[in-house]
Design an enzyme around this catalytic site. Structure first.
Site, PDB file in Angstrom:
ATOM      1  N   HIS A   4     -36.745 -37.138  38.332  1.00 32.82           N
ATOM      2  CA  HIS A   4     -36.747 -38.598  38.536  1.00 32.82           C
ATOM      3  C   HIS A   4     -36.979 -39.306  37.200  1.00 32.82           C
ATOM      4  O   HIS A   4     -36.328 -40.304  36.897  1.00 32.82           O
ATOM      5  CB  HIS A   4     -37.826 -38.989  39.551  1.00 32.82           C
ATOM      6  CG  HIS A   4     -37.582 -38.442  40.928  1.00 32.82           C
ATOM      7  ND1 HIS A   4     -36.358 -38.540  41.563  1.00 32.82           N
ATOM      8  CD2 HIS A   4     -38.390 -37.787  41.803  1.00 32.82           C
ATOM      9  CE1 HIS A   4     -36.439 -37.965  42.752  1.00 32.82           C
ATOM     10  NE2 HIS A   4     -37.657 -37.497  42.925  1.00 32.82           N
ATOM     11  N   LEU A  10     -27.427 -60.270  32.572  1.00 30.23           N
ATOM     12  CA  LEU A  10     -27.180 -59.370  33.696  1.00 30.23           C
ATOM     13  C   LEU A  10     -28.163 -59.608  34.840  1.00 30.23           C
ATOM     14  O   LEU A  10     -29.374 -59.672  34.625  1.00 30.23           O
ATOM     15  CB  LEU A  10     -27.308 -57.919  33.208  1.00 30.23           C
ATOM     16  CG  LEU A  10     -27.142 -56.832  34.268  1.00 30.23           C
ATOM     17  CD1 LEU A  10     -25.695 -56.740  34.741  1.00 30.23           C
ATOM     18  CD2 LEU A  10     -27.592 -55.475  33.719  1.00 30.23           C
ATOM     19  N   ASP A  39     -28.139 -40.450  42.625  1.00 28.13           N
ATOM     20  CA  ASP A  39     -28.539 -39.249  43.356  1.00 28.13           C
ATOM     21  C   ASP A  39     -28.379 -37.991  42.500  1.00 28.13           C
ATOM     22  O   ASP A  39     -27.508 -37.935  41.631  1.00 28.13           O
ATOM     23  CB  ASP A  39     -27.694 -39.135  44.638  1.00 28.13           C
ATOM     24  CG  ASP A  39     -28.280 -38.134  45.619  1.00 28.13           C
ATOM     25  OD1 ASP A  39     -29.514 -37.919  45.602  1.00 28.13           O
ATOM     26  OD2 ASP A  39     -27.502 -37.559  46.408  1.00 28.13           O
TER      27      ASP A  39
END
Ligand code: IPE
Ligand code: IPE
Ligand code: MG
Length: 243
Positions: A34, A128, A17
């Site tokens: 973004h 991962l 955020d």
């Protein structure tokens, strides 16, 4: 070595955020904020791979984010497309298994197709486990699990008394993974904003003022130190103090 690994979260979830505020502070469009958020995403993947964290789940777009102005939603969908195009080959090389979680039927069809291709390409990887939550809400997740169970009961495949916590969890989006041990939220807000409502039951919660585009490896290290310092009790009594 074993001790350090014992204090490392097996699964980290991050609410990324602060992109909009980062952009506003620079007088650039929110879309640029973004876009700048891609760098810390790469860093986190790199660090988790390097440290041996098994799973990383990133909150990229919530069920509620559909309520933002169309130009912002559009710029985010374009960014997801671009990021898939630019990142997947390298992720695959690193052995990352990429999956998207959320209501993918509501995404643009082109994006759905790219997501499916990326998932398929990396499905056999054993490095991962990277989950990107897009059009995701914790309530959506719980409701879709309830619908799956209801369908199975209606078809006679399942009896209502077989709906246990484990059976419920098995229908949730992250069913194959252990629950997150550590949840990090950047951008200064101290809330969950409909992220993994079920799965965060016993996560350690770490909040930082740092805006997502500025989140660095040192910030991640600070979150990991915080995690290592916590005594997790899971409702039990504290471990006896060693003599
Ligand atoms: C997080 O950044 C990214 C998304 C929710 C898509 P924001 O866009 O919420 O940034 P702030 O919170 O307004 O600064
Ligand atoms: C949470 O951030 C969702 C993501 C980071 C993807 P928001 O900016 O949407 O959350 P609120 O509005 O501050 O609760
Ligand atoms: Mg926000």
């Amino acid at each position: 070595m074993a001790e350090a690994a014992a204090n490392l979260p097996g699964h980290i979830a991050i609410t990324m955020d602060g992109n909009g505020r980062w952009a506003a502070a620079r007088g650039v469009p929110r879309a640029a904020g973004h876009k700048a958020g891609l760098k810390p995403v790469r860093m986190c993947i790199e660090e988790c791979t390097h440290l041996g964290v098994g799973a990383l789940t990133l909150f990229a777009f919530s069920s509620e984010n559909w309520g933002r102005p169309p130009e912002e939603v559009g710029s985010l969908m374009s960014l997801f497309l671009e990021a898939l195009d630019s990142e997947v080959a390298e992720l695959h090389e690193k052995g990352v298994r990429l999956r998207f979680v959320g209501a993918r039927g509501s995404l643009p069809v082109r994006l759905q197709a790219r997501i499916a291709a990326a998932e398929e390409r990396t499905a056999g990887n054993r490095g991962l486990a990277l989950q990107v939550a897009v059009s995701y809400g914790g309530r959506w997740d719980i409701v879709q699990a309830a619908q799956a169970l209801a369908r199975e009961c209606a078809s006679g495949a399942l009896r209502p008394e077989e709906i246990t916590e484990a059976a419920f969890a098995a229908r949730l989006s992250l069913a194959q993974l252990p629950d997150p041990d550590l949840h990090i939220r950047t951008g200064g807000e101290h809330r969950i904003s409909n992220f993994l409502l079920w799965q965060l039951a016993y996560a350690e919660l770490y909040f930082t003022e740092r805006l997502w585009p500025e989140f660095t490896a040192a910030d991640l290290a600070a979150a990991l130190r915080f995690f290592a310092s916590r005594e997790r009790r899971f409702g039990q009594r504290p471990a006896a103090a060693s003599a």
